[in-house]
Design an enzyme around this catalytic site. Structure first.
Site, short mmCIF file in Angstrom:
data_model
loop_
_atom_site.label_atom_id
_atom_site.label_comp_id
_atom_site.label_asym_id
_atom_site.label_seq_id
_atom_site.Cartn_x
_atom_site.Cartn_y
_atom_site.Cartn_z
N HIS A 80 0.82 -1.14 -0.03
CA HIS A 80 0.05 -0.09 -0.09
C HIS A 80 0.90 1.42 -0.19
O HIS A 80 1.51 1.56 0.95
CB HIS A 80 -0.99 0.05 1.38
CG HIS A 80 -1.75 1.13 1.30
ND1 HIS A 80 -3.20 0.90 1.36
CD2 HIS A 80 -1.65 2.53 1.28
CE1 HIS A 80 -3.93 2.08 1.23
NE2 HIS A 80 -2.75 2.99 1.30
N HIS A 113 1.77 5.50 -1.92
CA HIS A 113 1.37 6.73 -2.44
C HIS A 113 2.43 7.06 -3.01
O HIS A 113 3.38 7.62 -2.22
CB HIS A 113 0.34 7.74 -1.72
CG HIS A 113 -0.58 7.23 -0.96
ND1 HIS A 113 -1.86 7.09 -1.80
CD2 HIS A 113 -1.04 6.49 -0.13
CE1 HIS A 113 -2.98 6.69 -0.81
NE2 HIS A 113 -2.28 6.21 0.30
N ARG A 150 2.28 9.80 -5.61
CA ARG A 150 1.57 10.88 -6.54
C ARG A 150 2.16 10.86 -7.81
O ARG A 150 2.42 9.94 -8.47
CB ARG A 150 2.46 11.98 -5.65
CG ARG A 150 2.28 12.10 -3.99
CD ARG A 150 0.98 12.10 -3.49
NE ARG A 150 0.68 11.99 -2.09
CZ ARG A 150 -0.11 11.64 -1.62
NH1 ARG A 150 -1.18 10.81 -2.05
NH2 ARG A 150 -0.41 11.92 -0.31
N ASN A 186 -5.12 7.22 -5.92
CA ASN A 186 -5.79 8.55 -5.53
C ASN A 186 -5.05 9.93 -5.97
O ASN A 186 -4.75 10.71 -5.20
CB ASN A 186 -6.14 8.52 -3.75
CG ASN A 186 -4.97 8.60 -3.06
OD1 ASN A 186 -3.98 8.08 -3.65
ND2 ASN A 186 -5.14 9.32 -2.09
N LYS A 204 -9.35 -0.22 -5.73
CA LYS A 204 -9.32 0.42 -4.44
C LYS A 204 -10.71 1.24 -4.01
O LYS A 204 -11.18 1.94 -4.86
CB LYS A 204 -8.16 1.42 -4.64
CG LYS A 204 -8.28 2.23 -2.98
CD LYS A 204 -7.63 1.44 -1.83
CE LYS A 204 -7.76 2.26 -0.54
NZ LYS A 204 -6.49 2.94 -0.47
N HIS A 214 -10.35 1.25 1.85
CA HIS A 214 -10.10 2.15 2.97
C HIS A 214 -11.47 2.33 3.90
O HIS A 214 -12.60 2.58 3.65
CB HIS A 214 -10.06 3.70 2.43
CG HIS A 214 -9.93 4.90 3.32
ND1 HIS A 214 -8.47 5.35 3.49
CD2 HIS A 214 -10.52 5.21 4.22
CE1 HIS A 214 -8.40 6.07 4.47
NE2 HIS A 214 -9.56 6.08 4.98
N HIS A 242 -4.65 -0.39 5.87
CA HIS A 242 -3.94 0.22 7.22
C HIS A 242 -4.86 0.34 8.24
O HIS A 242 -5.68 1.14 8.60
CB HIS A 242 -3.72 1.81 6.69
CG HIS A 242 -4.68 2.48 5.76
ND1 HIS A 242 -6.14 2.41 6.04
CD2 HIS A 242 -4.89 3.11 4.65
CE1 HIS A 242 -6.80 3.06 4.97
NE2 HIS A 242 -5.89 3.50 4.23
N LEU A 274 -4.93 9.10 7.95
CA LEU A 274 -6.35 8.53 8.03
C LEU A 274 -6.06 7.25 7.74
O LEU A 274 -5.15 6.98 6.61
CB LEU A 274 -7.18 9.36 7.19
CG LEU A 274 -7.58 10.84 7.59
CD1 LEU A 274 -8.51 11.46 6.66
CD2 LEU A 274 -8.37 10.63 9.14
N ASP A 296 1.55 2.88 3.42
CA ASP A 296 0.58 3.65 3.41
C ASP A 296 1.41 5.16 3.39
O ASP A 296 0.86 6.18 3.67
CB ASP A 296 -0.42 3.89 4.56
CG ASP A 296 -1.64 5.03 3.92
OD1 ASP A 296 -1.74 5.44 2.85
OD2 ASP A 296 -2.30 5.29 5.07
N HIS A 348 3.09 14.49 1.33
CA HIS A 348 2.18 15.94 1.02
C HIS A 348 3.67 16.64 1.19
O HIS A 348 4.52 16.78 2.04
CB HIS A 348 1.40 16.25 1.95
CG HIS A 348 0.06 15.33 1.93
ND1 HIS A 348 -1.04 15.49 1.16
CD2 HIS A 348 -0.12 14.14 2.65
CE1 HIS A 348 -1.69 14.72 1.12
NE2 HIS A 348 -1.32 13.78 2.05
N ALA A 398 -3.98 14.83 5.54
CA ALA A 398 -3.68 13.53 6.31
C ALA A 398 -2.28 12.95 5.14
O ALA A 398 -2.71 12.59 4.21
CB ALA A 398 -4.98 12.84 6.26
C1 NCD Z 1 -3.58 9.14 1.95
C2 NCD Z 1 -3.12 10.29 1.13
O1 NCD Z 1 -2.57 10.92 1.52
O2 NCD Z 1 -3.16 10.10 -0.12
N1 NCD Z 1 -3.47 9.89 3.40
C3 NCD Z 1 -3.59 9.08 4.48
O3 NCD Z 1 -3.61 9.93 5.54
N2 NCD Z 1 -3.41 7.73 4.76
C4 NCD Z 1 -4.84 8.84 1.53
C5 NCD Z 1 -5.04 7.34 2.41
O4 NCD Z 1 -4.52 6.26 2.29
O5 NCD Z 1 -5.91 7.40 3.31
ZN ZN Z 2 -3.33 5.20 1.62
#
Ligand code: NCD
Ligand code: ZN
Length: 347
Positions: free
Chosen positions: A16, A18, A20, A44, A102, A139, A177, A222, A250, A254, A266
């Site tokens: 899992h 991210h 970007r 996402n 997802k 999620h 998560h 989150l 996860d 950011h 988050a």
């Molecule tokens: C994730 C994100 O920033 O893309 N944020 C997070 O707090 N985990 C989105 C997600 O997996 O919920």
């Molecule tokens: Zn995530």
């Protein structure tokens, strides 16, 4: 008992992640590629990756962002919406490059506005996934404003997930998560086709970390951190080596400014020292011998993929993390910025 100084485990995967897109992609992907052979890439983006075509194009951009010589394999996902068609599911399976779909309940988290408004709208699509063996990655948070933020996972499990597991008796489901004792209980009691990922933050910290001497935006993700009893319940399942829990960081970078804000995003960025964070948590629980199964064996077994051929070595050596890393035109602050870890990935 002599302390272990070195740990050699099969190369892990991140189920899992991210990374970007755009000008930050090249700053995000290498952190993961250094440690993991494969990662399940979350869809996402803004706008979300809703079609197979978009997912395959995104995959190419990720491959282009890899350091020279890297064999990192991004396992792609598509974002379930109220209008994802069963035909798209067939296409996803035929591509051979998409490992899951997802489910974000609309409004649950970062970039989830396009998410599912009512799970019943997706039943024909879920049926196709069940028939073709494509897992649903969830999620798991209820989004009704009346639900307390600390109860969202439990309410989702009770109201949505348990009925879903019954409604689709062959559907593979990953509860992503997990953060609560109820989620652990749910997975323990669920059939074998149900698994869960666990992040480093949810086994290293409890919700006190959100307010440690002041508000800590870099500990906000989150589902939000929960109380200590929940952290302990999750870590117990991992320490006993339960096979249906596996590594999913996860890691969700950011820009610094978007986190340190009056309305901070988050997401916790753990990728630079992901495997080291897990090693620390497993050691604290006296369960270093269970790290390999969690990080490198349970995930492939669940997804029906081969385990990785090569190995990594972790050494007991201090690892210092910088205050921030480059992130496009901005910076990104990692978990434990400016701090230390006690394990280090050496090759
Ligand atoms: C994730 C994100 O920033 O893309 N944020 C997070 O707090 N985990 C989105 C997600 O997996 O919920
Ligand atoms: Zn995530």
């Amino acid at each position: 008992m002599a302390t272990i100084e070195e740990l050699r485990i099969r190369r892990p995967d991140d189920w899992h992640l991210h990374v970007r897109d755009g000008d930050v992609l090249g700053d995000a992907v290498p952190h993961s590629a250094r440690q993991f052979a494969r990662a399940v890439i979350m869809p996402n983006l803004k706008p979300p990756v809703v079609s197979v075509e978009q997912a395959l194009q995104y995959r190419e951009r990720i491959l282009d962002a890899l350091p020279q010589g890297s064999n990192f394999n991004p396992l792609m996902t598509i974002y379930l919406t109220d209008s994802t068609s069963p035909k798209e599911i067939r296409k996803a399976v035929d591509s051979g490059l998409i490992v899951g779909v997802k489910l974000y309940p609309a409004g649950a988290t970062t970039h989830s506005d396009a998410g599912v408004t009512d799970i019943r709208n997706t039943y024909p699509t879920l049926q196709a996934m069940q028939d073709l063996g494509l897992p649903l990655l969830v999620h798991g948070e209820a989004t009704a404003p009346s639900v307390d933020i600390f109860d969202r996972e439990q309410v989702f499990i009770d109201n949505t997930l348990i009925p879903l597991v019954e409604q689709f008796p062959g559907l593979k489901i990953v509860l992503e998560h997990i953060t609560t004792a109820q989620a652990v209980e749910f997975v323990r009691e669920a059939p074998e086709r149900v698994g869960a990922t666990v992040t480093p933050q949810h086994i290293l910290m409890n919700r006190n970390a959100l307010f440690q001497g002041g508000m800590r935006p870099h500990h906000f993700c989150l589902p939000v951190l929960k109380r200590e009893t929940h952290r302990v319940a999750i870590m117990e399942a991992l320490a006993e080596g339960h096979p249906r829990f596996f590594l999913g960081t996860d890691s969700a970078p950011h820009p610094q400014g978007a986190k340190e804000s009056a309305c901070g995003c988050a997401g916790i960025f753990s990728a630079p020292a992901a495997i080291e964070f897990y090693a620390e948590a497993f050691e604290q629980a006296g369960a270093l011998d269970k790290l390999e199964a969690f990080a490198s064996l349970n995930g492939p077994a669940f997804y029906g993929l081969p385990v990785n051929e090569d190995f990594i070595t972790l050494r007991r050596e201090p690892l210092s993390l910088p205050e921030a890393y480059p992130f496009g035109k901005e910076r990104v602050v990692p978990l434990r910025a400016g701090g230390q870890l006690s394990w280090r990935l050496v090759d």
